[in-house]
Design an enzyme around this catalytic site. Structure first.
Site: not given
Length: 308
Positions: A7, A11-13, A103-105, A132, A136, A161, A163-164, A177, A200
């Site tokens: 990845g 973004m993270v990569g 992911s925190s999800c 997702y 994970k 992590p 949310n980023l 996001h 929203w």
């Protein structure tokens, strides 16, 4: 010391590659054409050819609520297959260290906040990104099983992590996001001189958004400790330790952008979990803490957006 980063174009990569600590290592960041994580033979052949000491798995299919709801099949199947192919091949090839970014999800929708690592798999998941989350969880459990069965020879741990947001994020409102979507929405409202911006839900749901540079800091902190053969928990949250309401994020973005209009609320739209705050005590105990404030992080992200 050779590190394989999956990845690397995300973004993270990209933030990992741009981090000051990256120059201390030989980091391989292959494209999907060079390393197809959905093809187990491609993964096995790549590991055999390059023989990394450590793998950072930041690759995957990612997106916000809208994207997850629109294509749950791909979010489950592709992310699950990537994790299975990568970590089973790494274990078979004898790679001693892996860092899986989750992911925190993964946490149950009704789990009490702050979310502690032992709460994973203790309740029903949030339906808007369940596919997702399941993928994970699968990769996380696989890493734990490999570590536990290796008799101390392997350490495959997972970082969760919050949310980023930050540079190299996606700003497409249909794929991004929340914070990058809000930056674009409010920027365009300012440019068009619109009097109102819609939020929203009621805006009272609370979220923990961390600047992505802080996550990069945490990853390299853990890399150094793993290579020094420190034994660490196989599962660690990475977050701020506090959260903000959706309304707060809109207000902070508006201040940075210079938008003077009002906000309205569409109560018919989904908002996901009412709160999602992770407990980062484990990684704090390992010597890491975030450094970038919300206002500074949004400012840096907005400057990046303006340069696109």
């Amino acid at each position: 010391m050779k590190i394989l980063l999956t990845g690397g174009s995300g973004m993270v990569g990209q933030n990992l590659l741009e981090h000051t600590a990256a120059k201390e290592y030989e980091i391989l960041a292959p494209s999907s054409r060079e390393l197809d994580l959905l093809n187990k033979d491609s993964v096995a052949n790549y590991l055999k050819a390059h023989n990394p000491t450590l793998i950072i798995h930041a690759g995957g299919k990612v997106g916000g609520i809208q994207a997850n709801m629109a294509d749950p099949v791909a979010f489950l199947s592709q992310n699950a297959e990537m994790g299975l192919n990568l970590f089973t091949a790494a274990s078979a090839h004898g790679v001693p260290y892996c860092i899986n970014l989750a992911s925190s999800c993964m946490y149950p929708r009704n789990a009490s906040n702050p979310l502690r690592e032992e709460k994973v798999l203790t309740g029903e998941l949030e339906p808007t990104n369940e596919g997702y989350a399941l993928a994970k969880i699968l990769a996380t459990r696989l890493c734990q099983y490999i570590t536990d069965s290796s008799e101390g020879k392997k350490q495959y741990l997972t970082l969760i992590p919050c949310n980023l947001y930050g540079p190299h994020d996606k700003f497409d409102p249909d794929k991004s996001h929340m914070i990058p979507a809000v930056i674009r929405k409010i920027h365009e409202a300012k440019q068009a001189k619109r009097d109102t911006v819609e939020i929203w839900g009621d805006g009272e749901a609370r979220r923990e958004f961390m600047y992505v540079g802080d996550l990069a800091d945490s990853v390299f902190t853990i890399v150094e400790k793993m290579l020094n053969r420190e034994r660490l928990p196989t599962l660690m949250n990475v977050g701020l330790g506090h959260d903000y309401s959706i309304n707060d994020y809109y207000k902070s973005v508006a201040e940075v952008v210079g938008y003077k209009g009002e906000f309205t609320h569409d109560l018919t739209k989904p908002v996901g979990m009412r709160q999602k705050l992770v407990d980062s005590q484990r990684i704090n105990d390992a010597g890491w803490a975030p450094a970038v404030s919300l206002q500074n992080g949004i400012f840096k992200t907005y400057q990046y957006f303006l340069e696109l």
